[in-house]
Write a protein that holds these residues in place. Structure first.
Motif, PDB file in Angstrom:
ATOM      1  N   SER A  36      -5.635   9.199   3.195  1.00  0.00           N
ATOM      2  CA  SER A  36      -4.324   8.550   3.121  1.00  0.00           C
ATOM      3  C   SER A  36      -3.772   8.688   1.706  1.00  0.00           C
ATOM      4  CB  SER A  36      -4.416   7.081   3.542  1.00  0.00           C
ATOM      5  OG  SER A  36      -5.279   6.363   2.695  1.00  0.00           O
ATOM      6  N   HIS A  91       1.646   2.944   1.549  1.00  0.00           N
ATOM      7  CA  HIS A  91       0.394   3.587   1.913  1.00  0.00           C
ATOM      8  C   HIS A  91       0.621   4.400   3.189  1.00  0.00           C
ATOM      9  CE1 HIS A  91      -4.229   2.743   2.377  1.00  0.00           C
ATOM     10  NE2 HIS A  91      -3.964   4.022   2.239  1.00  0.00           N
ATOM     11  N   THR A 146      -0.646   7.428   6.060  1.00  0.00           N
ATOM     12  CA  THR A 146      -1.768   8.106   6.687  1.00  0.00           C
ATOM     13  C   THR A 146      -1.486   9.602   6.694  1.00  0.00           C
ATOM     14  OG1 THR A 146      -2.238   6.239   8.136  1.00  0.00           O
ATOM     15  CG2 THR A 146      -3.045   8.388   8.849  1.00  0.00           C
ATOM     16  N   SER A 206      -4.250   8.266  -4.671  1.00  0.00           N
ATOM     17  CA  SER A 206      -3.232   7.394  -5.259  1.00  0.00           C
ATOM     18  C   SER A 206      -2.448   8.171  -6.301  1.00  0.00           C
ATOM     19  CB  SER A 206      -3.878   6.166  -5.906  1.00  0.00           C
ATOM     20  OG  SER A 206      -4.565   5.410  -4.938  1.00  0.00           O
ATOM     21  N   VAL A 246      -8.607   7.853  -0.257  1.00  0.00           N
ATOM     22  CA  VAL A 246      -7.239   7.439  -0.554  1.00  0.00           C
ATOM     23  C   VAL A 246      -6.831   8.138  -1.842  1.00  0.00           C
ATOM     24  CG1 VAL A 246      -5.680   5.529  -1.089  1.00  0.00           C
ATOM     25  CG2 VAL A 246      -7.584   5.178   0.511  1.00  0.00           C
TER      26      VAL A 246
END
Length: 144
Positions: free
Chosen positions: A63, A55, A57, A20, A18
């Protein structure tokens, strides 16, 4: 009689990654990635409203999560968010064709991104680079 081991998966599955990103304006960034680039949300809301958290994909293993700058330092253990225009990483997205690179850079431009490097043949391959509304740098490149 010898025992056989079960067949091994030819493509081992690693952990899901992920990425961020801090954002100064969550609603603006949500629109940029959702409407401008067409990124798909991990969880859709029934009314199409902006979910919390935001969030997206990118593919089966990666993601993108958008975090307001005020909460980013809390998540990052007190680290401060870099000023806009300061880059500590480049997010690279590999695509299958030059046409896909061209199209996604064009979509990004139309959605308000600054194109830092127009798509074209570079020494390392075909690529183009843009900056999202918060200044995060994305390099799109043709695979192979």
């Amino acid at each position: 009689m010898a025992t056989q081991s079960p067949p091994q998966d030819p493509a081992p599955r690693g952990p899901h990654v992920v990425v961020s990103l801090p954002t100064r304006d969550l609603a603006r960034s949500f629109r940029f990635y959702r409407e401008g680039l067409g990124f798909r949300l991990v969880v859709e809301t029934a009314d199409g409203a902006m979910p919390e958290p935001v969030h997206f994909t990118l593919n089966a293993g990666v993601s993108l999560m958008l975090i307001p700058t005020g909460g980013f330092g809390w998540v990052a253990g007190g680290n401060t968010v870099a000023e806009q225009g300061v880059s500590e990483c480049i997010l690279s997205l590999s695509l299958e064709t030059e046409a896909q690179v061209d199209a996604l850079v064009a979509r990004a431009r139309e959605a308000g991104a600054e194109v830092a490097s127009a798509p074209g043949q570079k020494p390392w391959g075909y690529s183009g680079t843009f900056k999202d509304p918060d200044g995060h740098v994305w390099m799109l490149e043709k695979v192979g």
